[in-house]
Design a protein around this motif. Structure first.
Motif, PDB file in Angstrom:
ATOM      1  N   UNK A   1       0.896  -1.754  40.639  1.00 19.83           N
ATOM      2  CA  UNK A   1      -0.056  -1.166  41.772  1.00 19.83           C
ATOM      3  C   UNK A   1       0.105   0.455  42.539  1.00 19.83           C
ATOM      4  N   UNK A   2       1.207   0.478  42.856  1.00 20.49           N
ATOM      5  CA  UNK A   2       1.513   1.494  43.510  1.00 20.49           C
ATOM      6  C   UNK A   2       1.959   3.215  42.562  1.00 20.49           C
ATOM      7  N   UNK A   3       1.959   2.766  41.307  1.00 22.24           N
ATOM      8  CA  UNK A   3       2.032   3.442  40.594  1.00 22.24           C
ATOM      9  C   UNK A   3       0.690   3.959  39.514  1.00 22.24           C
ATOM     10  N   UNK A   4      -0.334   3.185  39.834  1.00 26.72           N
ATOM     11  CA  UNK A   4      -1.415   3.684  38.867  1.00 26.72           C
ATOM     12  C   UNK A   4      -2.070   4.438  39.713  1.00 26.72           C
ATOM     13  N   UNK A   5      -3.012   5.811  39.632  1.00 28.18           N
ATOM     14  CA  UNK A   5      -3.162   6.995  39.712  1.00 28.18           C
ATOM     15  C   UNK A   5      -4.762   6.383  40.173  1.00 28.18           C
ATOM     16  N   UNK A   6      -5.315   7.094  41.565  1.00 28.05           N
ATOM     17  CA  UNK A   6      -6.522   6.808  42.262  1.00 28.05           C
ATOM     18  C   UNK A   6      -7.448   7.653  41.740  1.00 28.05           C
ATOM     19  N   UNK A   7      -6.786   8.888  41.487  1.00 26.73           N
ATOM     20  CA  UNK A   7      -8.312  10.008  40.773  1.00 26.73           C
ATOM     21  C   UNK A   7      -7.211  10.707  39.745  1.00 26.73           C
ATOM     22  N   UNK A   8      -8.115  11.407  38.715  1.00 25.31           N
ATOM     23  CA  UNK A   8      -7.758  12.606  37.543  1.00 25.31           C
ATOM     24  C   UNK A   8      -6.417  11.087  36.886  1.00 25.31           C
ATOM     25  N   UNK A   9      -7.332  10.152  36.411  1.00 21.02           N
ATOM     26  CA  UNK A   9      -6.465   9.334  35.865  1.00 21.02           C
ATOM     27  C   UNK A   9      -5.526   9.487  34.274  1.00 21.02           C
ATOM     28  N   UNK A  10      -6.777   9.858  33.864  1.00 19.88           N
ATOM     29  CA  UNK A  10      -6.560  10.780  31.999  1.00 19.88           C
ATOM     30  C   UNK A  10      -5.019  11.818  31.775  1.00 19.88           C
ATOM     31  N   UNK A  11      -4.561  12.436  33.771  1.00 13.46           N
ATOM     32  CA  UNK A  11      -3.865  13.222  33.402  1.00 13.46           C
ATOM     33  C   UNK A  11      -2.112  12.591  33.714  1.00 13.46           C
ATOM     34  N   UNK A  12      -2.765  11.513  34.605  1.00 13.54           N
ATOM     35  CA  UNK A  12      -0.960  10.696  34.621  1.00 13.54           C
ATOM     36  C   UNK A  12      -1.320   9.553  33.436  1.00 13.54           C
ATOM     37  N   UNK A  13      -2.128   9.474  32.836  1.00 19.75           N
ATOM     38  CA  UNK A  13      -2.102   8.765  31.613  1.00 19.75           C
ATOM     39  C   UNK A  13      -1.563   8.996  30.676  1.00 19.75           C
ATOM     40  N   UNK A  14      -1.783  10.623  30.361  1.00 16.07           N
ATOM     41  CA  UNK A  14      -1.205  11.628  29.446  1.00 16.07           C
ATOM     42  C   UNK A  14       0.306  11.545  29.558  1.00 16.07           C
ATOM     43  N   UNK A  15       0.281  12.377  30.984  1.00 14.91           N
ATOM     44  CA  UNK A  15       1.568  12.469  31.520  1.00 14.91           C
ATOM     45  C   UNK A  15       2.480  11.215  30.810  1.00 14.91           C
ATOM     46  N   UNK A  16       2.147  10.156  31.207  1.00 15.20           N
ATOM     47  CA  UNK A  16       2.832   8.940  31.368  1.00 15.20           C
ATOM     48  C   UNK A  16       3.244   8.224  29.456  1.00 15.20           C
ATOM     49  N   UNK A  17       2.305   8.427  29.174  1.00 12.48           N
ATOM     50  CA  UNK A  17       2.693   9.485  26.860  1.00 12.48           C
ATOM     51  C   UNK A  17       3.624  10.127  26.862  1.00 12.48           C
ATOM     52  N   UNK A  18       3.636  10.981  27.629  1.00 15.97           N
ATOM     53  CA  UNK A  18       5.024  12.139  27.023  1.00 15.97           C
ATOM     54  C   UNK A  18       5.806  11.806  27.863  1.00 15.97           C
ATOM     55  N   UNK A  19       5.794  10.842  28.984  1.00 16.82           N
ATOM     56  CA  UNK A  19       7.833  10.093  29.133  1.00 16.82           C
ATOM     57  C   UNK A  19       8.305   9.531  28.486  1.00 16.82           C
ATOM     58  N   UNK A  20       6.980   9.056  27.852  1.00 16.64           N
ATOM     59  CA  UNK A  20       7.533   6.792  27.317  1.00 16.64           C
ATOM     60  C   UNK A  20       7.178   7.382  25.793  1.00 16.64           C
ATOM     61  N   UNK A  21       6.627   8.749  25.859  1.00 19.43           N
ATOM     62  CA  UNK A  21       6.704   9.437  23.568  1.00 19.43           C
ATOM     63  C   UNK A  21       6.136   7.987  23.615  1.00 19.43           C
ATOM     64  N   UNK A  22       4.686   7.380  23.649  1.00 21.77           N
ATOM     65  CA  UNK A  22       4.022   7.015  23.055  1.00 21.77           C
ATOM     66  C   UNK A  22       2.533   7.292  22.967  1.00 21.77           C
ATOM     67  N   UNK A  23       1.898   6.666  22.135  1.00 22.65           N
ATOM     68  CA  UNK A  23       0.186   7.313  22.070  1.00 22.65           C
ATOM     69  C   UNK A  23      -0.430   6.119  22.796  1.00 22.65           C
TER      70      UNK A  23
END
Ligand code: HEM
Length: 509
Positions: A45-67
């Motif tokens: 609940x505290x990690x989920x982005x409240x704006x520009x979600x695409x950016x955080x989601x893309x970053x998570x993809x990089x961090x966890x090395x998964x699409x």
């Protein structure tokens, strides 16, 4: 993703639902896609982005090395698809499993459940899609060219008269166009009530557009608590908002129906739908069909202008930031159609650079960067990962359209990426921007019409004006921030631009 308005409910709700959440949250031995580790019960609940979600989601993809990445909020699974490979595999190839939409109690409480773009997958949704398709499929949208041309010419006149209000004029033009097409009325540019009510209803939708914003969306049983109950602000909000949404859907429809029943049908798409309703002479067909017509017309009215105007503002922003692209487009216009007339849709084939520019606008800053949520309707597996039934899934269109393998130097605005060395369109690349319009069976069915509107507006504005950055009182250039305001549809933050007339023909209109 929980709004402040619902926060007072948390202490109350947590006690009641803790058990349920614990059950839903119980560790699953099967392997979920990677993602941020969450808290017990509350999840991410505290990690989920409240704006520009695409950016955080893309970053998570990089961090966890998964699409494909996963997170969880209060027992609901969320999954993000950051690649075209994943969206094709799940949304397209397994579309029978990935075409549902998440339930959101706030949609029902406010009357926005008539928005069939957010409706559950099934026969009722299918009835909407079918009737919509009859009027917006690729081979019938030419019926709206004349109206769109009139609307664009109005825009040129408004830009000439009051260039500083270009944002309002673009809003007006897109609404004028679609309201005329759907309901057969001409709205006027000064605070028309039909336009005002759409704006008000869209503002309401923006408050809870994405799932999980309101606690009641995660725990639908909360909708039954009385509105006077402490913490039930969501319910009081919904009660205040519902009349606005009802009016947006019902008022223009009732006027249209009254005209039809009085024997003075308006020449428009809504009247064609009403003719279906009264197919056998005066016999009214069915209440369900009438509901489908109300929902379809009202949703078109809202969906068409909010999206198209945002794309057009992205286009203006790009022209400010990339004057060399603007010049190349104007050179093509001047060479191909000259300066003694304005472009029409039929010129499209001979103006490939303008078409490439429109495609690049959709790719560069997609206005629905994470599309609209889909929901999986059964347990599934992808690349060894378990996808539980009921997972809410977003396709990260922004990440896909900025994949540097497909689009080198993705942040640059460059229409040439869609052209060959002879300036011809690389047609095989046209589909690569489809994620700007969503995915699979829920992909935007208004895209053919939208592309016509955007193309015609871009071509005409560039034929008639040169768009430049303004100067402040000190003589300094005013740069646009380039920022975007997040929301269901993302919009460029307000910016200033100068529209310098370059064609006299536009003003003889
Ligand atoms: C450039 C402008 C537009 C963009 C970028 C756009 C984008 C989108 C996106 C991303 C979706 C969600 C697809 C999904 O769930 O995967 C959508 C759905 C939809 N759009 Fe558009 N749209 C645009 C213009 C329009 C116009 C002009 C209309 C109407 C004439 C329209 C009508 C709809 C409808 C009815 C849906 C819901 C479809 C369904 O759930 O089956 N859109 N659009």
């Amino acid at each position: 993703m929980t709004s402040e308005t619902s926060l007072p409910l948390i202490p109350l709700a947590v006690g009641v639902v803790c058990l349920l959440v614990a059950v839903l949250n119980r560790p699953d031995r099967r392997r979920l896609p990677p993602g941020p580790k969450g808290l017990p019960i509350l999840g991410n609940i505290f990690d989920a982005p409240k704006e520009h979600e695409w950016r955080t989601f893309q970053e998570w993809g990089r961090i966890y090395d998964s699409d494909v990445v996963h997170f969880q909020i209060l027992g609901t699974h969320y999954m993000i698809l950051n690649s075209a490979k994943a969206t094709t595999e799940l949304f397209e190839k397994r579309s029978n499993l990935y075409s549902d939409k998440p339930e959101a109690a706030m949609l029902h409480l406010t009357g926005w459940d008539r928005n069939w773009g957010l409706m559950k997958y099934g026969d009722f949704w299918r009835a909407h899609r079918k009737i919509f398709h009859q009027h917006f499929r690729s081979n019938v949208v030419s019926a709206y060219h004349q109206r769109t041309e009139n609307a664009v010419h109005q825009l040129l006149r408004l830009l000439y008269a009051e260039p500083e209000c270009f944002i309002e004029h673009i809003h007006f033009m897109t609404a004028y166009n679609i309201i005329g097409i759907v309901y057969g009325v001409d709205i006027n540019s000064e605070g028309d009530p039909t336009l005002a009510i759409v704006e008000e209803a869209l503002d309401i939708l923006r408050n809870f557009g994405n799932p999980g914003v309101y606690l009641v969306d995660s725990f639908p049983l909360l909708r039954f608590i009385p509105s006077w109950f402490p913490g039930a602000k969501f319910k009081r909000d919904a009660e205040a908002w519902k009349p606005v949404v009802d009016k947006m859907y019902m008022q223009p429809y009732s006027d249209l129906k009254t005209a039809y029943e009085k024997g003075v049908p308006r020449p428009c798409l809504g009247t064609k739908m009403l003719a279906e309703l009264y197919k056998d002479g005066a016999n009214f067909q069915s209440e369900i069909l009438e509901q489908v017509i109300i929902n379809t017309t009202g949703t078109v009215n809202a969906a068409a202008s909010d999206t198209s105007r945002s794309v057009l503002l992205v286009f203006i922003l790009a022209m400010l930031l990339y004057p060399e692209v603007q010049l190349a487009a104007q050179t093509e216009l001047d060479q191909v159609i000259g300066t003694d007339r304005l472009p029409v849709i039929e010129d499209e084939e001979s103006l490939p650079y303008i078409t490439a520019l429109v495609r690049e606008t959709l790719r560069w800053r997609p206005v629905l960067p994470i599309g609209n949520a889909h929901k999986s309707s059964a347990d599934d597996e992808y690349e060894g990962y378990h996808i539980p039934a009921g997972t809410v899934i977003f396709g990260n269109a922004r990440a896909i359209l900025h994949d540097d393998k497909q689009f080198p130097n993705p942040d640059a605005f460059d229409p040439n990426r869609f052209l060959d060395s002879n300036g011809r369109l690389l047609e095989h690349l046209a589909n690569t921007i489809s994620s700007a319009f969503g995915f699979g069976r829920r992909m935007c069915p208004g895209r053919y019409f939208a592309l016509d509107v955007i193309w015609l507006t871009a071509a005409n504005v560039l034929a008639a004006f040169t768009i430049e950055k303004p100067f402040d009182e000190m003589g300094n250039v005013v740069e646009p921030s380039g920022e975007f305001i997040s929301g269901l549809v993302s919009h460029p933050a307000p910016f200033k631009a100068v529209f310098k007339p370059r064609s006299t023909i536009a003003f003889a209109l």
